[in-house]
Design a protein around this motif. Structure first.
Motif, mmCIF file in Angstrom:
data_model
loop_
_atom_site.group_PDB
_atom_site.id
_atom_site.type_symbol
_atom_site.label_atom_id
_atom_site.label_comp_id
_atom_site.label_asym_id
_atom_site.label_seq_id
_atom_site.Cartn_x
_atom_site.Cartn_y
_atom_site.Cartn_z
ATOM 1 N N THR A 1 33.073 6.105 60.481
ATOM 2 C CA THR A 1 33.537 6.059 59.086
ATOM 3 C C THR A 1 32.431 6.468 58.120
ATOM 4 O O THR A 1 31.252 6.157 58.346
ATOM 5 C CB THR A 1 34.061 4.633 58.733
ATOM 6 N N ARG A 2 32.847 7.188 57.045
ATOM 7 C CA ARG A 2 31.857 7.579 56.024
ATOM 8 C C ARG A 2 31.608 6.427 55.050
ATOM 9 O O ARG A 2 30.524 6.261 54.527
ATOM 10 C CB ARG A 2 32.375 8.786 55.213
ATOM 11 N N PHE A 3 32.641 5.624 54.810
ATOM 12 C CA PHE A 3 32.547 4.606 53.768
ATOM 13 C C PHE A 3 32.323 3.190 54.296
ATOM 14 O O PHE A 3 31.736 2.364 53.616
ATOM 15 C CB PHE A 3 33.824 4.618 52.905
ATOM 16 N N ASP B 1 49.801 -3.448 51.677
ATOM 17 C CA ASP B 1 50.596 -3.860 52.832
ATOM 18 C C ASP B 1 51.236 -5.209 52.507
ATOM 19 O O ASP B 1 50.530 -6.215 52.345
ATOM 20 C CB ASP B 1 49.666 -3.973 54.050
ATOM 21 N N ASN C 1 42.755 -0.252 59.166
ATOM 22 C CA ASN C 1 42.631 0.843 60.140
ATOM 23 C C ASN C 1 41.150 1.138 60.366
ATOM 24 O O ASN C 1 40.696 1.308 61.498
ATOM 25 C CB ASN C 1 43.329 2.112 59.631
ATOM 26 N N MET C 2 40.416 1.192 59.273
ATOM 27 C CA MET C 2 38.988 1.521 59.333
ATOM 28 C C MET C 2 38.236 0.555 60.249
ATOM 29 O O MET C 2 37.486 0.961 61.140
ATOM 30 C CB MET C 2 38.410 1.466 57.909
ATOM 31 N N ASP D 1 36.644 1.085 48.810
ATOM 32 C CA ASP D 1 37.939 1.060 48.125
ATOM 33 C C ASP D 1 39.131 0.944 49.070
ATOM 34 O O ASP D 1 40.271 0.818 48.611
ATOM 35 C CB ASP D 1 38.107 2.326 47.262
ATOM 36 N N GLY E 1 41.179 -1.455 54.464
ATOM 37 C CA GLY E 1 40.250 -1.332 55.572
ATOM 38 C C GLY E 1 40.704 -1.713 56.967
ATOM 39 O O GLY E 1 39.912 -1.634 57.898
ATOM 40 N N ARG F 1 37.687 -8.030 61.669
ATOM 41 C CA ARG F 1 38.419 -7.759 62.908
ATOM 42 C C ARG F 1 37.716 -8.565 63.992
ATOM 43 O O ARG F 1 36.479 -8.513 64.103
ATOM 44 C CB ARG F 1 38.399 -6.251 63.197
ATOM 45 N N THR G 1 34.393 -2.380 53.176
ATOM 46 C CA THR G 1 35.290 -1.224 53.339
ATOM 47 C C THR G 1 35.476 -0.456 52.024
ATOM 48 O O THR G 1 36.400 0.346 51.891
ATOM 49 C CB THR G 1 36.664 -1.681 53.876
ATOM 50 N N GLY H 1 44.106 4.969 50.839
ATOM 51 C CA GLY H 1 44.692 4.700 52.147
ATOM 52 C C GLY H 1 45.962 3.865 52.064
ATOM 53 O O GLY H 1 46.434 3.514 50.969
ATOM 54 N N GLY H 2 46.538 3.578 53.224
ATOM 55 C CA GLY H 2 47.776 2.795 53.295
ATOM 56 C C GLY H 2 48.869 3.399 52.426
ATOM 57 O O GLY H 2 49.086 4.616 52.443
ATOM 58 N N SER I 1 39.512 6.687 44.838
ATOM 59 C CA SER I 1 38.127 6.267 45.047
ATOM 60 C C SER I 1 37.471 5.903 43.725
ATOM 61 O O SER I 1 37.626 6.619 42.742
ATOM 62 C CB SER I 1 37.402 7.474 45.643
ATOM 63 N N ASP J 1 44.659 -11.637 60.839
ATOM 64 C CA ASP J 1 45.444 -10.680 60.080
ATOM 65 C C ASP J 1 46.911 -11.088 60.040
ATOM 66 O O ASP J 1 47.546 -11.248 61.086
ATOM 67 C CB ASP J 1 45.302 -9.300 60.741
HETATM 68 N N1 LIG Z 1 45.112 -0.877 62.465
HETATM 69 C C1 LIG Z 1 45.505 -2.116 62.249
HETATM 70 O O1 LIG Z 1 45.331 -3.015 63.089
HETATM 71 C C2 LIG Z 1 46.156 -2.477 60.974
HETATM 72 C C3 LIG Z 1 46.513 -1.508 60.081
HETATM 73 N N2 LIG Z 1 47.102 -1.831 58.882
HETATM 74 C C4 LIG Z 1 47.414 -0.703 58.021
HETATM 75 O O2 LIG Z 1 46.169 -0.098 57.704
HETATM 76 C C5 LIG Z 1 46.351 0.726 56.558
HETATM 77 C C6 LIG Z 1 45.154 0.552 55.668
HETATM 78 O O3 LIG Z 1 44.014 0.797 56.427
HETATM 79 P P1 LIG Z 1 42.765 1.448 55.721
HETATM 80 O O4 LIG Z 1 41.703 1.513 56.736
HETATM 81 O O5 LIG Z 1 42.490 0.757 54.445
HETATM 82 O O6 LIG Z 1 43.324 2.847 55.237
HETATM 83 P P2 LIG Z 1 43.437 4.248 55.949
HETATM 84 O O7 LIG Z 1 43.591 4.160 57.417
HETATM 85 O O8 LIG Z 1 44.468 5.001 55.183
HETATM 86 O O9 LIG Z 1 41.987 4.869 55.723
HETATM 87 C C7 LIG Z 1 41.420 4.976 54.488
HETATM 88 C C8 LIG Z 1 40.264 5.938 54.598
HETATM 89 O O10 LIG Z 1 40.017 6.497 53.333
HETATM 90 C C9 LIG Z 1 38.712 7.040 53.344
HETATM 91 N N3 LIG Z 1 38.126 6.835 52.007
HETATM 92 C C10 LIG Z 1 38.095 7.788 51.046
HETATM 93 N N4 LIG Z 1 37.525 7.301 49.937
HETATM 94 C C11 LIG Z 1 37.176 6.020 50.186
HETATM 95 C C12 LIG Z 1 36.573 5.001 49.414
HETATM 96 N N5 LIG Z 1 36.208 5.197 48.161
HETATM 97 N N6 LIG Z 1 36.396 3.800 49.973
HETATM 98 C C13 LIG Z 1 36.774 3.554 51.242
HETATM 99 N N7 LIG Z 1 37.335 4.491 52.030
HETATM 100 C C14 LIG Z 1 37.561 5.719 51.512
HETATM 101 C C15 LIG Z 1 37.938 6.294 54.441
HETATM 102 O O11 LIG Z 1 37.599 7.264 55.389
HETATM 103 P P3 LIG Z 1 36.314 7.073 56.347
HETATM 104 O O12 LIG Z 1 36.622 5.900 57.232
HETATM 105 O O13 LIG Z 1 36.218 8.338 57.069
HETATM 106 O O14 LIG Z 1 35.144 6.775 55.500
HETATM 107 C C16 LIG Z 1 38.956 5.292 54.954
HETATM 108 O O15 LIG Z 1 38.832 5.032 56.315
HETATM 109 C C17 LIG Z 1 47.631 0.264 55.897
HETATM 110 O O16 LIG Z 1 48.608 1.234 56.083
HETATM 111 C C18 LIG Z 1 47.990 -0.998 56.657
HETATM 112 O O17 LIG Z 1 49.358 -1.205 56.665
HETATM 113 C C19 LIG Z 1 47.284 -3.134 58.521
HETATM 114 C C20 LIG Z 1 46.914 -4.152 59.356
HETATM 115 C C21 LIG Z 1 46.401 -3.901 60.674
#
Ligand SMILES: NC(=O)C1=CN([C@@H]2O[C@H](COP(=O)(O)OP(=O)(O)OC[C@H]3O[C@@H](n4cnc5c(N)ncnc54)[C@H](OP(=O)(O)O)[C@@H]3O)[C@@H](O)[C@H]2O)C=CC1
Ligand SMILES: CC(C)(COP(=O)([O-])OP(=O)([O-])OC[C@H]1O[C@@H](n2cnc3c(N)ncnc32)[C@H](O)[C@@H]1OP(=O)([O-])[O-])[C@@H](O)C(=O)NCCC(=O)NCCSC(=O)C[C@@](C)(O)CC(=O)[O-]
Length: 414
Positions: free
Chosen positions: A174-176, A313, A206-207, A201, A204, A138, A199, A350-351, A370, A237
């Motif tokens: 974030t935890r991960f 995505d 959103n993370m 699994d 990432g 990012r 990130t 996620g996603g 996970s 992106d």
């Molecule tokens: N925001 C933006 O600008 C954009 C968003 N997107 C969208 O973002 C989404 C994907 O984002 P993403 O952050 O991946 O997903 P999510 O927002 O769905 O978050 C996934 C969360 O799962 C938790 N988690 C549980 N187990 C694990 C593991 N084993 N490894 C890693 N994380 C784990 C983490 O929580 P924790 O963080 O608490 O550890 C992580 O943040 C899609 O829907 C996509 O379309 C796409 C492009 C840009």
């Protein structure tokens, strides 16, 4: 299937309010249950039309779940046929064994092609695959007073103590996720800062967006720089960009295989040297002349079909398809082929990975959710996708070397 006439009086009144515009589509979610909201929006769309939706209401997706994290103003779901390219042997660090490849597509001949490529790879002992980098990016953009401040800012960002404070700040969100690297790009008084995160699994985005937002507050408090935008397009992106091809984004994955000459002749119906020639003049010279970022035949086909099947995505097909395919003659006249995919943005949590049909496909590959340790499932998925891309490249270049492309699509695609 509920029809408009079956609605209770209360729901009929609510529908009338939506049709008249008194209640907007998205407000419905807080006025009734999510399933009813989906149905009322569909009835409202049908109002005044000379047709009814016969298909989009048929789906098994959990509406509560999807409405919470995947979609707004939901009215139904689109179906895409799902096919299997069977038995791809993968010799990876995370994916080891034989996999059935799910492909969601409407392009006739694509599954047949990947199927053929899988059979050739498997008969050759499997595809080797390795991940060389795994970091999601990012990159916010800042405006400084002048180049003197740009330099001070760049130096400050690269101070190891500052980096550890930024890492600690990111980890609060974030935890991960884990902030690993910071790269600075200066253009006059504009500074782009490309933050790279492990990130695990998750794909990432959103993370890392949430984590970077927290880091920006530290930058503002400690250095006084205020971002113009949380994303300054050097991430990059969902846009074709050389930076992703050069530095990588998400997972950088390379797969290769050596196919015995006899197998090329039997299964791909051409000679290894003809495939090398097609690859050189088409994938390398043709792509260079066209100014392409992807030096491949159709990586996008396999990336798109597997991303759709596995809840990724779909917009990330843009960077996923910037692949380079190489082919050369190996000893004894065999065919060496590789694919290098610099920017695969994929995850297994996620996603869209929680949706029912997509979960089925992730389970088929043994990568749902996970991994143990965290990160191993998304890496396994990346290795499988890269090998499926290799299969697609082998079959399509083989078809073009044999002069079979038009025939194949005439037979299977129309
Ligand atoms: N925001 C933006 O600008 C954009 C968003 N997107 C969208 O973002 C989404 C994907 O984002 P993403 O952050 O991946 O997903 P999510 O927002 O769905 O978050 C996934 C969360 O799962 C938790 N988690 C549980 N187990 C694990 C593991 N084993 N490894 C890693 N994380 C784990 C983490 O929580 P924790 O963080 O608490 O550890 C992580 O943040 C899609 O829907 C996509 O379309 C796409 C492009 C840009
Ligand atoms: C179509 C084939 C595979 C025929 O290939 P073939 O060798 O003539 O067919 P075959 O009947 O001898 O079968 C060989 C193998 O192909 C597979 N196969 C064969 N038929 C089927 C089928 N119905 N369903 C499933 N699998 C099938 C199967 O693995 C089979 O082995 P078997 O299992 O029989 O031992 C081949 O000609 C081919 O791969 N063509 C290329 C098609 C392709 O890759 N299309 C992708 C889209 S093209 C595009 O979108 C991008 C483009 C082209 O514009 C990019 C560019 O610029 O290059």
């Amino acid at each position: 299937m509920t029809s408009r006439n079956d609605l209770s009086r209360e729901k009929k009144e609510l529908l009338e309010d939506v049709i008249s515009g008194k209640v907007s589509f998205h407000k419905l979610d807080s006025m009734t249950d999510k399933k009813t909201a989906v149905m009322l929006r569909r009835f409202a769309l049908e109002d005044g039309m000379d047709f009814n939706f016969d298909h989009i209401q048929n789906f098994s997706i959990d509406v509560e779940d999807a409405s919470k994290r995947n979609i707004e103003n939901m009215v139904g779901a689109i179906q895409i046929p799902l096919g299997i390219a069977s038995s791809l042997k993968v010799n990876g660090e995370f994916a080891e064994g034989t996999f059935q490849i799910p492909l969601a597509t409407t392009e006739g001949a694509l599954v047949a092609s990947v199927n053929r490529g899988c059979s050739v790879i498997t008969k050759s002992g499997g595809a080797n695959v390795r991940i060389f980098r795994d970091l999601m990016t990012r990159a916010p953009v800042f405006r400084l007073e002048n180049v003197i401040r740009s330099k001070e800012f760049a130096d400050w960002l690269q101070d190891p103590d500052v980096l550890s404070r930024m890492k600690a700040k990111a980890s609060e969100t974030t935890r991960f996720g884990e902030l690993v690297d910071v790269q600075v790009f200066v253009t006059g008084n504009t500074v782009h800062v490309r933050f790279s995160y492990d990130t695990k699994d998750a794909m990432g985005m959103n993370m890392v967006t949430i984590a970077t937002d927290a880091v920006l507050s530290l930058i503002k408090d400690e250095f006084g720089a205020i971002p113009v935008s949380l994303s300054g397009n050097m991430c990059t992106d969902k846009k074709p960009a050389a930076i992703n091809s050069i530095l990588g984004r998400g997972k950088t994955v390379v797969a290769d295989v050596t196919i015995p000459a006899k197998l090329v002749e039997e299964r791909l119906k051409c000679k290894p040297e003809t495939m090398v020639e097609v690859n050189y003049r088409k994938n390398l010279l043709g792509s260079a002349r066209a100014g392409s970022l992807g030096y491949n035949a159709h990586a996008a086909n396999i990336i798109a079909a597997m991303y759709l099947a596995c809840g990724q995505d779909p917009a990330h097909v843009v960077e996923g398809s910037s692949a380079i395919t190489t082919m050369e003659l190996a000893p004894y006249g065999d065919l060496y082929c590789s694919v290098t995919l610099p920017a695969m943005a994929i995850g297994t949590v996620g996603g869209g990975t929680n949706l029912g049909p997509q979960s089925d496909c992730l389970r088929l590959l043994g990568v749902k959710g996970s991994g143990n340790p965290p990160g191993s499932n998304s890496k396994k998925l990346a290795e499988i996708i890269a090998c499926a891309v290799l299969a697609g490249e082998l079959s399509l270049i083989g078809a073009q070397a044999a002069g079979h492309l038009a025939r194949a699509h005439a037979e299977l695609g129309r």
